[in-house]
Write an enzyme that holds these catalytic residues in place. Structure first.
Site, PDB file in Angstrom:
ATOM      1  N   ASP A 327      28.316  18.277  33.714  1.00 16.74           N
ATOM      2  CA  ASP A 327      27.445  17.543  33.296  1.00 16.74           C
ATOM      3  C   ASP A 327      27.681  16.415  32.338  1.00 16.74           C
ATOM      4  O   ASP A 327      28.878  16.606  31.890  1.00 16.74           O
ATOM      5  CB  ASP A 327      26.296  18.474  32.645  1.00 16.74           C
ATOM      6  CG  ASP A 327      25.255  17.810  31.824  1.00 16.74           C
ATOM      7  OD1 ASP A 327      24.510  17.134  32.578  1.00 16.74           O
ATOM      8  OD2 ASP A 327      24.968  18.191  30.791  1.00 16.74           O
ATOM      9  N   ASP A 509      25.569  22.431  29.693  1.00 27.96           N
ATOM     10  CA  ASP A 509      24.861  23.051  28.197  1.00 27.96           C
ATOM     11  C   ASP A 509      23.766  22.999  27.906  1.00 27.96           C
ATOM     12  O   ASP A 509      23.067  23.699  27.207  1.00 27.96           O
ATOM     13  CB  ASP A 509      25.711  21.973  26.954  1.00 27.96           C
ATOM     14  CG  ASP A 509      24.920  20.783  26.765  1.00 27.96           C
ATOM     15  OD1 ASP A 509      24.692  20.361  25.733  1.00 27.96           O
ATOM     16  OD2 ASP A 509      24.834  19.926  28.082  1.00 27.96           O
ATOM     17  N   ASP A 513      20.632  22.889  32.923  1.00 30.63           N
ATOM     18  CA  ASP A 513      22.110  23.384  33.631  1.00 30.63           C
ATOM     19  C   ASP A 513      21.905  24.540  34.369  1.00 30.63           C
ATOM     20  O   ASP A 513      23.138  25.020  35.041  1.00 30.63           O
ATOM     21  CB  ASP A 513      23.086  22.969  32.797  1.00 30.63           C
ATOM     22  CG  ASP A 513      23.421  21.379  32.383  1.00 30.63           C
ATOM     23  OD1 ASP A 513      22.992  20.581  33.446  1.00 30.63           O
ATOM     24  OD2 ASP A 513      23.561  21.168  31.471  1.00 30.63           O
TER      25      ASP A 513
END
Length: 626
Positions: A327, A509, A513
């Site tokens: 990410d 995080d 996600d």
């Protein structure tokens, strides 16, 4: 007295007795009939002193229906050796077996001590302010929102926000990072850290059960519950292997004598002796002990370095992973969004005010960066549109604040802008202007990706940001492949596509996600600043928010799997080689052949155990700011 000390005393007593027997045997010889009984008596005493627990375990396992294990093999083989008059050999092999077991317990103990060291981070008390007084209570008695005082030398009992004071915190027990971190008013701090200097007043944001330290301990304590494929293989292997070697030993003791001469006692004695050697060597101790111990050492090593692995299976999968997807926001970047430019500049105040009013109820980092520039001055009725932005009713006006898709969906003609994350603002269907927001890249992100590339890993970035922002960050970091403008479900779809090419890990995080972390072969969450949902969903949790923890975790996983593979290869190759030698009688030609046979087994076991301990150690690579 500890179990290891008791075992050591039994081993020493038995070893001294064996030495006395051998000395007498070669001094007096077998010329005296009474010496045979003396040898038997001393050998039996030494045997029971060192091996009574093995015999007892074999008997109790037989009663429970667990016949074919290493205790059974050792018991039947040594009793058989006594039956054919090989008293010293029977005692010596049990002695060597127990030496190997002592090595095993010592190695396991060292691994457990490494993990048990983490238990020292558990705070035992907290100083809480109630009714103007300082009270010392157990952390579990402190509620969310209360104020606790942490003085120099004390551990932070709960997660919270510093409301007064400043100090340096030793976070090494949680994050594995030795460099102290400064804590001051307004900062989030986590439990388990040590206050090195100063006094902190902290408003708690978690209960004890939900605190960082409680979650860390829970993850570590349960880490070995999920077995790696290699461990499952050994379990299944031993289940079939042990009864097979027992049957082969019986056949070895009976079939050849029946062919050579059923009435000749010497032939029977020769083949029974070979069968006993065969049983000695066949004990799968090296495999059964060293494989789990190798993974246990790897988990301990990871824990010491602030990498919490929820099961040894994830270590094995990560070691084999060739694609790692990241990410962007909060993972490769700091998530510290700041307004860098407003277009057109002459409408700065108007654009900012409209955006602030629309974003006033949002906790998204982008919204907070706008609100830091301008405070809302009007109430708004807000509708959040996933992956697009916000539609807000402010008085008689409708304000749109979001990305280009939001503008397109509402038929607003806008002027495209580049240079980071772009927030477009429209009022009553007319474009007003745009706000450019940039995110700061973490200092070690590029280094982390370069380290992964050197190991043959393909790096991928999955982000919901627009193409321009994603392209800019990807170019700065040197990402192999990037996919932008992805909604959470789009990330899942893209990850599933990547999984068709092999094992894929995902690092994230945020709450959004969680679906991708669950879809990945290995989900890796940033633990210090990551959301609770991400941490719960992930298979591996990084207690430091530095991306370089990812290649560190990869190296630990590869090192662990390497050690385990070495143990499997060494054990099987030597095991089958000595089995063949014992079966065809090569060991018969050597004095103390039976002892050599068991030495080969115990020796391999000791080597495998010592090799497994290598998984507990790994060198950290120094990272310099980019």
């Amino acid at each position: 007295m500890s179990k290891n000390k008791k075992s050591l005393i039994r081993i020493i007593v038995s070893a001294i007795t064996v030495i006395i027997i051998v000395t007498l045997k070669y001094t007096i010889g077998n010329d005296y009939s009474w010496f045979i009984w003396l040898e038997l008596g001393l050998s039996l005493a030494a045997y029971l002193a060192v091996g009574y627990d093995v015999v007892w375990k074999a008997l109790t396992n037989i009663i429970r229906g667990k016949i074919f294990d290493e205790h059974f093999l050792m018991t039947i083989a040594t009793i058989g050796a006594f039956a054919i008059g090989e008293y010293i050999d029977a005692t010596a092999v049990m002695l060597l077996y127990q030496i190997g077991e002592l090595f095993q317990r010592y190695a396991v103990g060292k691994s457990r001590q490494s993990i048990a060291g983490l238990m020292d981070i558990r705070p035992e008390e907290a100083t809480v302010i109630r009714n103007g007084q300082e009270l010392t209570v157990h952390p579990s008695e402190v509620e969310i929102g209360e104020t606790v005082i942490v003085k120099t030398g004390e551990k932070l009992p709960l997660d919270g926000i510093v409301i007064k004071g400043e100090c340096n915190l030793d976070t090494s027990a949680i994050t594995g990072e030795s460099l102290p971190r400064k804590a001051s008013e307004g900062q989030n701090v986590i439990s388990g850290c040590l206050n090195l200097d100063g006094v902190l007043y902290i408003r708690t944001t978690s209960t004890y059960d939900d605190s960082t330290v409680a979650k860390v301990l829970d993850l570590v304590e349960n880490a070995t519950s999920r077995k790696a494929p290699a461990e499952n293989f050994i379990t299944k292997f031993s289940r079939y292997y042990t009864p097979i070697v027992v049957i082969l030993a019986v056949l070895l003791a009976t079939v050849p004598p029946m062919i050579e001469g059923i009435s000749q006692g010497e032939i029977w004695l020769k083949w029974v002796r070979r069968a006993m050697m065969f049983l000695f060597v066949s004990c799968p101790c090296a495999l059964v002990i060293s494989i789990p111990l190798g993974f246990f050492g790897g988990i301990a090593c990871a824990s010491k370095n602030g990498v919490l692995v929820k099961g040894s299976n994830y270590l094995e999968i990560l070691a084999k992973t060739k694609v790692i997807a990241f990410d962007k926001t909060g993972t490769l970047t700091k998530g510290n969004f700041a307004v860098t430019q407003i277009l057109p500049q002459n409408k700065r105040e108007e654009i900012l005010q409209l955006a602030a009013n629309a974003e006033q109820y949002s906790n998204h980092p982008i919204a907070l960066s706008i609100l830091r520039e301008k405070k809302a001055n009007a109430d708004a009725s807000v509708t959040e549109i996933a992956g697009r932005g916000i539609s807000a009713t402010i008085g008689d006006s409708t304000v749109l604040c979001g990305n280009d898709k939001l503008m397109t969906d509402n038929d607003v003609e806008y002027v495209p802008a580049n240079g980071g994350t772009v927030i477009y603002v429209a009022q009553d269907g007319k474009f007003v202007g745009s706000i450019l927001i940039a995110d700061e890249i973490k200092f070690d992100s590029r280094e982390a990706l370069e380290q992964l590339k050197k190991t043959g890993v393909t790096t991928v970035m999955l982000t919901g940001d627009n193409d321009d922002t994603a392209e800019m960050v990807a170019n700065q970091l040197g990402v192999d492949c990037k996919y932008s403008q992805l909604l959470p479900q789009d990330k899942v779809t893209k990850l599933e596509e990547l999984k068709r090419e092999g094992k894929v890990a995902f690092v994230g995080d945020g709450i959004n996600d969680a679906p991708v972390l669950a879809t990945a072969d290995v989900g890796i969450a940033m633990g210090a600043m990551g959301s609770d949902v991400a941490i719960e969903t992930a298979d591996i949790v990084l207690m430091q928010d530095n991306p370089t923890a990812v290649p560190l975790a990869k190296r630990i996983a590869k090192n662990t799997l390497k050690v385990v593979t070495e143990n499997i290869v060494i054990s099987l190759v030597i095991k089958f080689a000595v089995l063949i030698l014992s079966a065809i009688g090569i060991l018969d030609m050597v004095s103390f052949g039976m002892i050599i046979a068991i030495l080969a087994d115990v020796g391999v076991c000791v080597v495998a155990i010592l090799n497994s301990m290598r998984a507990m150690f790994i060198k950290k690579k120094k990272i310099t700011a980019q």
